[in-house]
Enzyme design. Structure first.
Site, PDB file in Angstrom:
ATOM      1  N   GLU A  97       0.753  -0.981   0.218  1.00  0.00           N
ATOM      2  CA  GLU A  97       0.074  -0.130   0.110  1.00  0.00           C
ATOM      3  C   GLU A  97       0.602   1.239   0.160  1.00  0.00           C
ATOM      4  O   GLU A  97       0.598   2.337  -0.480  1.00  0.00           O
ATOM      5  CB  GLU A  97      -0.892  -0.028   1.080  1.00  0.00           C
ATOM      6  CG  GLU A  97      -1.938  -0.942   1.245  1.00  0.00           C
ATOM      7  CD  GLU A  97      -3.191  -0.969   0.046  1.00  0.00           C
ATOM      8  OE1 GLU A  97      -3.018   0.050  -0.815  1.00  0.00           O
ATOM      9  OE2 GLU A  97      -3.664  -1.835   0.220  1.00  0.00           O
ATOM     10  N   TYR A 104       1.981   7.092  -7.238  1.00  0.00           N
ATOM     11  CA  TYR A 104       1.390   8.318  -7.828  1.00  0.00           C
ATOM     12  C   TYR A 104       2.199   9.252  -7.904  1.00  0.00           C
ATOM     13  O   TYR A 104       2.188  10.325  -8.592  1.00  0.00           O
ATOM     14  CB  TYR A 104       0.106   8.485  -6.613  1.00  0.00           C
ATOM     15  CG  TYR A 104      -0.798   7.388  -7.002  1.00  0.00           C
ATOM     16  CD1 TYR A 104      -1.772   7.179  -8.262  1.00  0.00           C
ATOM     17  CD2 TYR A 104      -1.312   6.641  -5.964  1.00  0.00           C
ATOM     18  CE1 TYR A 104      -2.593   6.205  -8.366  1.00  0.00           C
ATOM     19  CE2 TYR A 104      -2.354   5.611  -5.957  1.00  0.00           C
ATOM     20  CZ  TYR A 104      -2.783   5.530  -7.194  1.00  0.00           C
ATOM     21  OH  TYR A 104      -3.679   4.372  -7.396  1.00  0.00           O
ATOM     22  N   GLU A 157     -10.793  -1.299  -0.419  1.00  0.00           N
ATOM     23  CA  GLU A 157     -10.009  -1.812  -1.501  1.00  0.00           C
ATOM     24  C   GLU A 157     -10.620  -2.161  -2.617  1.00  0.00           C
ATOM     25  O   GLU A 157     -10.242  -1.804  -3.638  1.00  0.00           O
ATOM     26  CB  GLU A 157      -9.470  -3.206  -0.842  1.00  0.00           C
ATOM     27  CG  GLU A 157      -8.643  -3.003   0.173  1.00  0.00           C
ATOM     28  CD  GLU A 157      -6.879  -3.163   0.148  1.00  0.00           C
ATOM     29  OE1 GLU A 157      -6.708  -2.858  -1.254  1.00  0.00           O
ATOM     30  OE2 GLU A 157      -6.350  -3.122   1.013  1.00  0.00           O
ATOM     31  N   GLU A 191      -4.795  -4.951  -5.117  1.00  0.00           N
ATOM     32  CA  GLU A 191      -6.140  -4.637  -4.527  1.00  0.00           C
ATOM     33  C   GLU A 191      -7.062  -5.849  -4.554  1.00  0.00           C
ATOM     34  O   GLU A 191      -7.753  -6.229  -3.568  1.00  0.00           O
ATOM     35  CB  GLU A 191      -6.573  -3.450  -5.027  1.00  0.00           C
ATOM     36  CG  GLU A 191      -5.734  -2.148  -5.059  1.00  0.00           C
ATOM     37  CD  GLU A 191      -5.253  -1.921  -3.302  1.00  0.00           C
ATOM     38  OE1 GLU A 191      -5.277  -2.500  -2.493  1.00  0.00           O
ATOM     39  OE2 GLU A 191      -4.915  -0.752  -3.398  1.00  0.00           O
TER      40      GLU A 191
END
Length: 317
Positions: A97, A104, A157, A191
């Site tokens: 995670e 990003y 998720e 995910e």
């Protein structure tokens, strides 16, 4: 004298799903730094300012949710492990995670100016609708019971991420930002495993409850999903009305809300099915990504296998 500390023994497995999930996650290991994001710059330059705004701010929202999951989510789930191997799996999920959240920033660094990046994070950290879902989930992680925390995690998720995932999958379907989409598809693959695994652990504990306790928990679960969907509906309109995608995104969200419930062993809440979702976006989920050799520069012993196609069976343990 305190009890002796127990060494983890992977040769004595209490739950085969723990070992299978560990192996799946370690086989899937990846890093954002191995994907050639700069190859998308030509596409980016041809997109207009409205599209730039959408992509940047959608990814800001996804960064926030991955931050919640890495900082609060997995640590809260580790309070109620059933096996030592489960804690090891949750440690892996927690790390990935963080990889997701960092990836990003790699996208921002490639596509955006420093001033634009600062604006995206300022917006992300103050947007009321984004903050609502982050704070609502975090409150459950910190104050909810074992069952509520697992429900919140699966909803995050398998449902809340998808208002953001729609954008890169849409562009992928139109052969734009394909390397950015590569990262999103790797995240989606992770995910999928995270949601099914945590949902499986929820079902084990849920099935041990008395019938009246199950009924009460189910009522709480569906109330929470409705509350989150109501906020997500507002967020979707805020992000997508200007570009005209809102209704299509909401269909995608409802479809994935049902997937989240399925991970938890529950009945769907919405009538939407895969047939109702924009086929361009569904194709983006189900099509394998490019087989980048992520580790070619560090030795032939570390090649990451091809990303597998995603389908309904990914939600089965």
């Amino acid at each position: 004298m305190t009890d002796a500390y127990k060494a983890i023994n992977w040769n004595q497995i209490e739950d085969a799903i723990d070992k299978a999930t560990w192996e799946k996650l370690t086989e899937q290991f990846w890093l954002d730094t191995r994907i050639p994001l700069s190859n998308d710059l030509d596409d980016w330059r041809q997109m207009n300012s409205q599209e730039h705004y959408l992509v940047g701010h959608i990814f800001g929202g996804l960064t926030l949710l991955d931050t919640v999951q890495s900082q609060d989510g997995m640590s809260s789930l580790k309070q109620n492990i059933r096996t030592q191997q489960e804690e090891a799996v949750l440690n892996n999920i927690e790390f990935m995670e963080s990889v997701h959240a960092k990836s990003y920033s790699s996208i921002f660094e490639t596509l955006n100016t420093p001033k634009e990046i600062d604006e995206i994070f300022e917006w992300t950290n103050t947007n009321p609708l984004l903050q609502f879902k982050a704070q609502r989930i975090t409150d459950i992680y910190r104050n909810g019971n074992e069952f509520q925390r697992k429900i919140a995690s699966v909803f995050l998720e398998t449902f809340l991420f998808y208002s953001g995932f729609y954008t890169p999958l849409y562009y992928l379907g139109h052969n734009k930002l394909v390397n950015v989409a590569e990262i999103i598809k790797l995240i989606l693959r992770d995910e999928s495993v995270h949601g099914t695994y945590i949902g499986y652990k929820f079902q084990l504990a849920f099935n041990e409850l008395a019938e009246d306790e199950q009924t009460q928990l189910q009522a709480w679960m569906y109330d929470l999903l409705y509350e989150l969907y109501s906020n997500e509906e507002k967020y979707t309109h805020e992000m997508y009305d200007a570009i005209g995608w809102s209704e299509s995104v909401l269909t995608f969200l409802r479809y994935n809300a049902n997937k989240a419930l399925m991970n938890l062993g529950q009945d769907p809440m919405f009538p939407d099915t895969a047939d109702d979702v924009n086929p361009v976006v569904m194709n983006g989920i189900s099509t394998s990504t490019s087989n980048h050799d992520f580790f070619s520069q560090v030795g032939n012993g570390y090649r990451l296998g091809q990303v597998e196609a995603m389908n309904d069976s990914d939600y089965d343990i």
